[in-house]
Scaffold this motif. Structure first.
Motif, PDB file in Angstrom:
ATOM      1  N   SER A 128     -30.472 -21.017 -12.976  1.00  0.00           N
ATOM      2  CA  SER A 128     -30.483 -21.693 -14.277  1.00  0.00           C
ATOM      3  C   SER A 128     -29.352 -21.234 -15.199  1.00  0.00           C
ATOM      4  N   ALA A 129     -28.571 -20.250 -14.773  1.00  0.00           N
ATOM      5  CA  ALA A 129     -27.498 -19.719 -15.623  1.00  0.00           C
ATOM      6  C   ALA A 129     -26.234 -20.564 -15.480  1.00  0.00           C
ATOM      7  N   GLN A 130     -25.582 -20.813 -16.603  1.00  0.00           N
ATOM      8  CA  GLN A 130     -24.337 -21.584 -16.604  1.00  0.00           C
ATOM      9  C   GLN A 130     -23.146 -20.644 -16.535  1.00  0.00           C
ATOM     10  N   GLY A 131     -22.096 -21.062 -15.819  1.00  0.00           N
ATOM     11  CA  GLY A 131     -20.872 -20.272 -15.754  1.00  0.00           C
ATOM     12  C   GLY A 131     -20.826 -19.375 -14.534  1.00  0.00           C
ATOM     13  N   PRO A 132     -19.693 -18.664 -14.343  1.00  0.00           N
ATOM     14  CA  PRO A 132     -19.522 -17.809 -13.170  1.00  0.00           C
ATOM     15  C   PRO A 132     -20.512 -16.651 -13.152  1.00  0.00           C
ATOM     16  N   LYS A 133     -20.855 -16.220 -11.937  1.00  0.00           N
ATOM     17  CA  LYS A 133     -21.874 -15.206 -11.756  1.00  0.00           C
ATOM     18  C   LYS A 133     -21.350 -14.052 -10.895  1.00  0.00           C
ATOM     19  N   ILE A 134     -21.752 -12.849 -11.260  1.00  0.00           N
ATOM     20  CA  ILE A 134     -21.490 -11.661 -10.463  1.00  0.00           C
ATOM     21  C   ILE A 134     -22.813 -10.927 -10.296  1.00  0.00           C
ATOM     22  N   LEU A 135     -23.185 -10.627  -9.066  1.00  0.00           N
ATOM     23  CA  LEU A 135     -24.392  -9.860  -8.779  1.00  0.00           C
ATOM     24  C   LEU A 135     -23.974  -8.577  -8.086  1.00  0.00           C
ATOM     25  N   MET A 136     -24.275  -7.455  -8.719  1.00  0.00           N
ATOM     26  CA  MET A 136     -23.877  -6.150  -8.179  1.00  0.00           C
ATOM     27  C   MET A 136     -25.086  -5.253  -8.049  1.00  0.00           C
ATOM     28  N   GLY A 137     -24.969  -4.256  -7.189  1.00  0.00           N
ATOM     29  CA  GLY A 137     -26.040  -3.285  -7.140  1.00  0.00           C
ATOM     30  C   GLY A 137     -26.213  -2.598  -5.810  1.00  0.00           C
ATOM     31  N   ASP A 138     -27.210  -1.722  -5.810  1.00  0.00           N
ATOM     32  CA  ASP A 138     -27.670  -1.038  -4.613  1.00  0.00           C
ATOM     33  C   ASP A 138     -28.823  -1.877  -4.074  1.00  0.00           C
ATOM     34  N   PHE A 139     -28.558  -2.594  -2.982  1.00  0.00           N
ATOM     35  CA  PHE A 139     -29.560  -3.516  -2.448  1.00  0.00           C
ATOM     36  C   PHE A 139     -30.480  -2.842  -1.427  1.00  0.00           C
ATOM     37  N   ASN A 140     -30.154  -1.623  -1.003  1.00  0.00           N
ATOM     38  CA  ASN A 140     -30.937  -0.930   0.030  1.00  0.00           C
ATOM     39  C   ASN A 140     -31.071  -1.784   1.287  1.00  0.00           C
ATOM     40  N   ALA A 141     -30.071  -2.602   1.567  1.00  0.00           N
ATOM     41  CA  ALA A 141     -30.138  -3.548   2.685  1.00  0.00           C
ATOM     42  C   ALA A 141     -28.772  -3.624   3.368  1.00  0.00           C
ATOM     43  N   GLU A 142     -28.796  -3.657   4.683  1.00  0.00           N
ATOM     44  CA  GLU A 142     -27.563  -3.784   5.457  1.00  0.00           C
ATOM     45  C   GLU A 142     -27.068  -5.239   5.446  1.00  0.00           C
ATOM     46  N   PRO A 143     -25.780  -5.458   5.779  1.00  0.00           N
ATOM     47  CA  PRO A 143     -25.201  -6.812   5.678  1.00  0.00           C
ATOM     48  C   PRO A 143     -25.911  -7.880   6.505  1.00  0.00           C
ATOM     49  N   ASP A 144     -26.500  -7.505   7.642  1.00  0.00           N
ATOM     50  CA  ASP A 144     -27.156  -8.524   8.479  1.00  0.00           C
ATOM     51  C   ASP A 144     -28.634  -8.689   8.150  1.00  0.00           C
ATOM     52  N   SER A 145     -29.093  -8.073   7.070  1.00  0.00           N
ATOM     53  CA  SER A 145     -30.505  -8.141   6.716  1.00  0.00           C
ATOM     54  C   SER A 145     -30.879  -9.542   6.226  1.00  0.00           C
ATOM     55  N   PRO A 146     -32.125  -9.967   6.459  1.00  0.00           N
ATOM     56  CA  PRO A 146     -32.532 -11.306   6.013  1.00  0.00           C
ATOM     57  C   PRO A 146     -32.486 -11.460   4.500  1.00  0.00           C
ATOM     58  N   GLU A 147     -32.735 -10.379   3.765  1.00  0.00           N
ATOM     59  CA  GLU A 147     -32.721 -10.488   2.308  1.00  0.00           C
ATOM     60  C   GLU A 147     -31.313 -10.709   1.769  1.00  0.00           C
ATOM     61  N   LEU A 148     -30.308 -10.069   2.377  1.00  0.00           N
ATOM     62  CA  LEU A 148     -28.936 -10.335   1.941  1.00  0.00           C
ATOM     63  C   LEU A 148     -28.523 -11.744   2.348  1.00  0.00           C
ATOM     64  N   GLN A 149     -28.908 -12.157   3.540  1.00  0.00           N
ATOM     65  CA  GLN A 149     -28.574 -13.511   3.987  1.00  0.00           C
ATOM     66  C   GLN A 149     -29.230 -14.562   3.094  1.00  0.00           C
ATOM     67  N   LEU A 150     -30.414 -14.252   2.587  1.00  0.00           N
ATOM     68  CA  LEU A 150     -31.079 -15.162   1.651  1.00  0.00           C
ATOM     69  C   LEU A 150     -30.213 -15.372   0.418  1.00  0.00           C
ATOM     70  N   LEU A 151     -29.665 -14.301  -0.116  1.00  0.00           N
ATOM     71  CA  LEU A 151     -28.784 -14.408  -1.287  1.00  0.00           C
ATOM     72  C   LEU A 151     -27.527 -15.211  -0.961  1.00  0.00           C
ATOM     73  N   LEU A 152     -26.937 -14.932   0.207  1.00  0.00           N
ATOM     74  CA  LEU A 152     -25.680 -15.589   0.565  1.00  0.00           C
ATOM     75  C   LEU A 152     -25.890 -17.053   0.947  1.00  0.00           C
TER      76      LEU A 152
END
Length: 243
Positions: A158-182
């Protein structure tokens, strides 16, 4: 065509300012940020009047003073004050910005464990471009992280404009939760294709769990993992450009 607006951003789990030598030093954290040239920084594991381990300091405010930056703080853990003290003991995330923060809000995420989790959302005025900056520290189990990732997607949609999401996700790159975001269409990984993006623990780290994701239209360059022993995580930084 409008000229691209550029900015260097960083994500850094600061371990409440305690380095691998067990010494507390916010000055050392500030020096790492300053030396990187980062203008917008997402910090995790930030104390606010929390206890003796961080000398009861308001760490986000103190780092902002050391850097001359604006800041926003989000407390995910909010405990009553210790006996003889007036301030609640808080623990959470912070966003530091060289550029003005128009407004900010900390949204608590669903948590199925002892430690509450949240997403700190700040709108930063970067040379008249209003950027949505999200900072999060996701949970320790896949179920929690998957629910939390979906909640962040719902917030960012719902946010307008460019977005940056940063943080410690406690998840490896092939994890389903990261893939959900991507796979949401909202974010791409600014370190995609960068081979040595390992960040934890600090010495010859075997894990990639710290991330900088951006809107797909944002351009990425100069990705770096910064070698420092100021925390048990290594900070990551990237140059962004968007129109």
């Amino acid at each position: 065509m409008n000229k691209a607006v550029g900015v260097t951003v960083m994500s850094y789990n600061i371990h409440h300012g305690v380095g691998v030598d067990d010494q507390l030093s916010l000055q050392r954290i500030a020096d790492v940020i300053r030396d990187s040239g980062a203008e917008i920084v997402a910090l995790q594991e930030v104390d606010r009047f929390y206890g003796d381990r961080s000398e009861y300091k308001d760490q986000a405010a103190e780092l902002a003073v050391l850097l001359g930056y604006h800041y926003a703080y989000g407390s995910n853990l909010d405990l009553g004050p210790e006996e003889g003290r007036a301030d609640n003991r808080q623990y959470g995330t912070a966003i530091l910005s060289k550029h003005p923060i128009i407004r900010h809000e900390n949204i608590l995420l669903s948590s199925f464990e002892d430690e509450p989790r949240g997403a700190l959302h700040a709108i930063v005025n970067l040379r008249d471009v209003h950027m949505n900056v999200y900072n999060t520290h996701l949970g320790l189990d896949t179920t929690s992280r998957t629910v939390q990732a979906q909640e962040i997607i719902d917030l960012a949609t719902s946010a307008q404009g460019p977005k940056i999401l940063m943080g410690d996700f406690n998840a490896e790159p092939d994890s389903p939760e990261l893939q959900l975001l991507l796979n949401s269409g909202l974010f791409v990984n600014s370190f995609q294709g960068i081979e040595d993006a390992y960040t934890f623990p600090f010495s010859n780290p075997p894990e990639i769990i710290d991330y900088i994701l951006t809107s797909p239209t944002v351009q990425h360059s100069n990705q770096q993992v910064i070698r420092t022993d100021a925390s048990d995580h290594l900070p990551i930084a990237v140059d962004l450009a968007f129109k």
